[in-house]
Write a protein that holds these residues in place. Sequence first.
Motif, short mmCIF file in Angstrom:
data_model
loop_
_atom_site.label_atom_id
_atom_site.label_comp_id
_atom_site.label_asym_id
_atom_site.label_seq_id
_atom_site.Cartn_x
_atom_site.Cartn_y
_atom_site.Cartn_z
N GLY A 185 1.13 -0.63 0.22
CA GLY A 185 -0.35 0.07 -0.11
C GLY A 185 0.84 1.37 -0.08
N ILE A 186 1.68 1.61 0.94
CA ILE A 186 2.71 2.64 0.70
C ILE A 186 3.71 2.59 -0.52
CG2 ILE A 186 4.65 2.91 1.86
CD1 ILE A 186 4.01 2.31 4.54
N GLY A 187 3.96 1.63 -0.45
CA GLY A 187 4.21 1.80 -2.01
C GLY A 187 3.94 1.80 -3.18
N ILE A 188 3.11 1.80 -3.51
CA ILE A 188 1.68 2.26 -4.32
C ILE A 188 1.47 3.65 -4.03
CG2 ILE A 188 -0.71 1.96 -5.09
CD1 ILE A 188 -0.25 -0.78 -4.61
N GLY A 189 1.06 3.62 -2.81
CA GLY A 189 0.77 5.31 -3.18
C GLY A 189 2.56 6.37 -3.40
N PHE A 190 3.84 5.73 -3.17
CA PHE A 190 4.05 6.05 -3.77
C PHE A 190 4.43 6.27 -5.78
CE2 PHE A 190 7.52 4.47 -0.54
CZ PHE A 190 7.43 6.29 0.73
N ILE A 191 3.92 5.14 -5.86
CA ILE A 191 3.78 4.94 -7.45
C ILE A 191 2.46 6.41 -7.83
CG2 ILE A 191 2.88 3.66 -9.02
CD1 ILE A 191 4.64 1.86 -7.88
N VAL A 192 1.70 6.74 -7.25
CA VAL A 192 0.62 6.87 -7.77
C VAL A 192 1.65 8.49 -7.07
CG1 VAL A 192 -1.85 8.23 -6.62
CG2 VAL A 192 -1.19 5.67 -6.48
N GLY A 193 2.22 9.08 -6.50
CA GLY A 193 2.81 10.32 -6.16
C GLY A 193 3.52 10.62 -7.70
N VAL A 194 4.18 9.56 -8.08
CA VAL A 194 5.01 10.16 -9.42
C VAL A 194 4.23 9.96 -10.76
CG1 VAL A 194 6.41 8.31 -11.01
CG2 VAL A 194 7.07 8.15 -8.56
N GLN A 195 3.34 8.91 -10.80
CA GLN A 195 1.73 9.36 -11.98
C GLN A 195 1.67 10.75 -11.69
OE1 GLN A 195 2.78 6.97 -13.48
NE2 GLN A 195 0.84 7.02 -14.80
N LYS A 196 1.14 11.13 -10.29
CA LYS A 196 0.55 12.60 -10.25
C LYS A 196 2.19 13.67 -10.37
CE LYS A 196 -3.31 11.97 -6.83
NZ LYS A 196 -3.70 12.32 -6.14
N LYS A 197 2.88 13.81 -10.60
CA LYS A 197 3.32 14.38 -10.37
C LYS A 197 4.45 14.54 -11.79
CE LYS A 197 8.76 16.26 -9.22
NZ LYS A 197 9.68 15.22 -8.46
N TYR A 198 4.43 13.55 -12.68
CA TYR A 198 5.24 13.98 -13.75
C TYR A 198 4.00 13.31 -15.21
CZ TYR A 198 9.81 13.22 -12.12
OH TYR A 198 10.81 13.92 -11.82
N ASN A 199 2.70 12.80 -14.90
CA ASN A 199 1.96 12.63 -16.12
C ASN A 199 0.60 13.10 -15.26
OD1 ASN A 199 0.70 10.33 -18.38
ND2 ASN A 199 -0.31 9.30 -17.10
N LYS A 200 0.67 14.01 -14.60
CA LYS A 200 -0.71 15.03 -14.25
C LYS A 200 -1.71 14.19 -14.40
CE LYS A 200 2.39 18.63 -16.79
NZ LYS A 200 3.17 17.32 -17.08
N GLY A 201 -1.79 12.59 -13.72
CA GLY A 201 -3.13 12.77 -13.28
C GLY A 201 -2.03 10.48 -12.79
N ILE A 202 -3.24 10.09 -12.59
CA ILE A 202 -2.87 8.66 -12.47
C ILE A 202 -2.81 7.68 -13.37
CG2 ILE A 202 -4.05 6.49 -10.81
CD1 ILE A 202 -4.24 8.55 -8.99
N PHE A 203 -3.97 7.83 -14.37
CA PHE A 203 -3.88 7.18 -15.68
C PHE A 203 -3.93 8.49 -17.10
CE2 PHE A 203 -6.68 5.52 -12.23
CZ PHE A 203 -6.35 3.99 -12.89
#
Length: 105
Positions: free
Chosen positions: A87-105
């Motif tokens: 869960g914590i690791g997925i939270g990190f991935i979601v943070g990266v997605q929001k920062k670089y992809n400007k959203g999760i998907f």
Amino acid sequence: MLTYSVMMFLTTALIILLSIAIYKGKTNLIHSYHQTKVTDKSAYGKAFGKALLGVAMAPLFSGIVGLLGDSEVIAIIAGAVLVIGIGIGIGFIVGVQKKYNKGIF
């Protein structure tokens, strides 16, 4: 619990190899729709690789806990460590997605 620990260590090794490959620039290992708006693929790959390394720590720590004994309590703790860590690791991935992809998907 020894079998569980060995499985967790092998899973950790696989995820670590994947995270290293992504960190070194193989962003094609990440599905294309997760990087539709990414402009800096190099920085994205490094950040995603680090986040995925966080996911890899969950089965590692869970496997270590599994080596501590063969009781039901240890099994529950190992499972909890695995679920919370992922869960914590997925939270990190979601943070990266929001920062670089400007959203999760």
